[in-house]
Design a protein around this motif. Structure first.
Motif, PDB file in Angstrom:
ATOM      1  N   UNK A  78       0.798  -1.223   0.000  1.00 21.55           N
ATOM      2  CA  UNK A  78       0.000   0.000   0.000  1.00 21.55           C
ATOM      3  C   UNK A  78       0.829   1.269   0.000  1.00 21.55           C
ATOM      4  N   UNK A  79       2.052   1.188  -0.520  1.00 20.04           N
ATOM      5  CA  UNK A  79       2.892   2.390  -0.557  1.00 20.04           C
ATOM      6  C   UNK A  79       4.302   2.070  -1.013  1.00 20.04           C
ATOM      7  N   UNK A  80       5.189   2.990  -0.763  1.00 17.14           N
ATOM      8  CA  UNK A  80       6.591   2.872  -1.181  1.00 17.14           C
ATOM      9  C   UNK A  80       7.375   2.160  -0.085  1.00 17.14           C
ATOM     10  N   UNK A  81       8.118   1.136  -0.475  1.00 16.73           N
ATOM     11  CA  UNK A  81       8.871   0.320   0.480  1.00 16.73           C
ATOM     12  C   UNK A  81      10.353   0.339   0.122  1.00 16.73           C
ATOM     13  N   UNK A  82      11.152  -0.330   0.950  1.00 14.88           N
ATOM     14  CA  UNK A  82      12.583  -0.473   0.686  1.00 14.88           C
ATOM     15  C   UNK A  82      12.817  -1.203  -0.636  1.00 14.88           C
ATOM     16  N   UNK A  83      11.910  -2.085  -0.999  1.00 20.29           N
ATOM     17  CA  UNK A  83      12.008  -2.801  -2.275  1.00 20.29           C
ATOM     18  C   UNK A  83      11.944  -1.811  -3.445  1.00 20.29           C
ATOM     19  N   UNK A  84      11.084  -0.799  -3.338  1.00 23.65           N
ATOM     20  CA  UNK A  84      10.980   0.225  -4.373  1.00 23.65           C
ATOM     21  C   UNK A  84      12.255   1.067  -4.426  1.00 23.65           C
ATOM     22  N   UNK A  85      12.801   1.389  -3.263  1.00 26.65           N
ATOM     23  CA  UNK A  85      14.041   2.161  -3.211  1.00 26.65           C
ATOM     24  C   UNK A  85      15.188   1.400  -3.874  1.00 26.65           C
ATOM     25  N   UNK A  86      15.284   0.102  -3.596  1.00 25.96           N
ATOM     26  CA  UNK A  86      16.332  -0.714  -4.232  1.00 25.96           C
ATOM     27  C   UNK A  86      16.154  -0.757  -5.743  1.00 25.96           C
ATOM     28  N   UNK A  87      14.915  -0.929  -6.182  1.00 25.45           N
ATOM     29  CA  UNK A  87      14.659  -0.989  -7.617  1.00 25.45           C
ATOM     30  C   UNK A  87      14.961   0.354  -8.276  1.00 25.45           C
ATOM     31  N   UNK A  88      14.625   1.448  -7.639  1.00 28.19           N
ATOM     32  CA  UNK A  88      14.923   2.774  -8.195  1.00 28.19           C
ATOM     33  C   UNK A  88      16.434   2.942  -8.376  1.00 28.19           C
ATOM     34  N   UNK A  89      17.200   2.499  -7.404  1.00 24.86           N
ATOM     35  CA  UNK A  89      18.666   2.598  -7.519  1.00 24.86           C
ATOM     36  C   UNK A  89      19.179   1.749  -8.686  1.00 24.86           C
ATOM     37  N   UNK A  90      18.635   0.558  -8.821  1.00 30.31           N
ATOM     38  CA  UNK A  90      19.065  -0.337  -9.926  1.00 30.31           C
ATOM     39  C   UNK A  90      18.671   0.254 -11.276  1.00 30.31           C
ATOM     40  N   UNK A  91      17.483   0.811 -11.360  1.00 31.50           N
ATOM     41  CA  UNK A  91      17.038   1.417 -12.606  1.00 31.50           C
ATOM     42  C   UNK A  91      17.874   2.647 -12.959  1.00 31.50           C
TER      43      UNK A  91
END
Length: 95
Positions: A78-91
């Motif tokens: 239901x929101x932004x998680x550490x998983x999203x932060x990791x993916x943003x860095x990889x992208x």
């Protein structure tokens, strides 16, 4: 922090300060990329797809000719998680 726990507001703010090319929009972190042409944009999207499959975490993708918008949110949390932060860095590392 568990993958299904949303980031606290201070941590989200810190993430966006560390990665100023990303922004918050409609409860997602988003970023735009602009390419020379449609073929280059699609090549980038295909690399994103491979990375997303490896990570098991898929961004929202909007393609407008040579401009690509990626959005990250963990719908299950239901929101932004550490998983999203990791993916943003990889992208971000793709370019």
């Amino acid at each position: 922090m568990p993958a299904t726990q949303t980031l606290p507001e201070p941590q989200l703010h810190e993430l966006l300060q560390d990665m100023p090319e990303w922004a918050l929009e409609d409860g997602k972190i988003i970023r735009f990329w602009t390419f020379t042409n449609f073929v280059d944009a699609m090549s980038f999207v295909n690399r994103v797809a491979e990375l997303a499959e490896q990570a098991g975490h898929h961004p929202d993708i909007d393609i407008r000719y040579n401009r690509v918008k990626l959005g990250l949110i963990s719908h299950d949390a239901g929101g932004i998680t550490a998983r999203d932060a990791r993916m943003a860095r990889r992208l971000s590392a793709l370019l």
